[in-house]
Scaffold this motif. Structure first.
Motif, PDB file in Angstrom:
ATOM      1  N   THR A  47      38.028-119.194  30.204  1.00  0.00           N
ATOM      2  CA  THR A  47      39.217-119.938  30.603  1.00  0.00           C
ATOM      3  C   THR A  47      39.913-119.255  31.773  1.00  0.00           C
TER       4      THR A  47
ATOM      5  N   HIS B  90      40.536-120.861  35.513  1.00  0.00           N
ATOM      6  CA  HIS B  90      41.896-121.005  36.016  1.00  0.00           C
ATOM      7  C   HIS B  90      42.104-120.192  37.299  1.00  0.00           C
TER       8      HIS B  90
ATOM      9  N   GLU C 265      46.733-127.754  35.509  1.00  0.00           N
ATOM     10  CA  GLU C 265      46.934-126.949  34.315  1.00  0.00           C
ATOM     11  C   GLU C 265      45.670-126.986  33.463  1.00  0.00           C
ATOM     12  N   THR C 266      45.332-125.872  32.904  1.00  0.00           N
ATOM     13  CA  THR C 266      44.193-125.797  32.014  1.00  0.00           C
ATOM     14  C   THR C 266      44.621-126.276  30.634  1.00  0.00           C
TER      15      THR C 266
END
Length: 92
Positions: free
Chosen positions: A29, A33, A57-58
């Motif tokens: 992640t 990002h 946005e993740t």
């Protein structure tokens, strides 16, 4: 640039892991990002700052409270980040 964006991303995430501010489980992640953010910064730099670039946005899936506590980390149910311990300062 002497380094590619992918190399910069790798170096940034490895530094976070080595400083124990990022667990290895959250590495993918963080890589995604960070790479997306660097791409957005490069696009803004190429446009000489004339274009504002928003970074997506993740999405974070909600964590079940039982799974948020592991042997090595505690995942904050409010923000989704993993920590070695939750401090009072984080909870305020």
């Amino acid at each position: 640039m002497s380094q590619t964006l992918l190399e910069m991303t790798k170096d940034l995430v490895l530094a976070q892991i080595e400083a124990h501010s990022l667990s290895p489980e959250d590495m993918q992640t963080a890589l995604q990002h960070t790479y997306t953010s660097l791409l957005a910064l490069q696009a803004q730099e190429d446009a000489h700052g004339l274009v504002a670039v928003a970074t997506p946005e993740t999405p974070t899936a909600p964590v079940h409270w039982r799974k948020s506590i592991t042997k090595d980390t505690v995942t904050c149910l409010a923000c989704g980040q993993s920590f070695k311990q939750l401090s009072v300062r984080h909870l305020n």
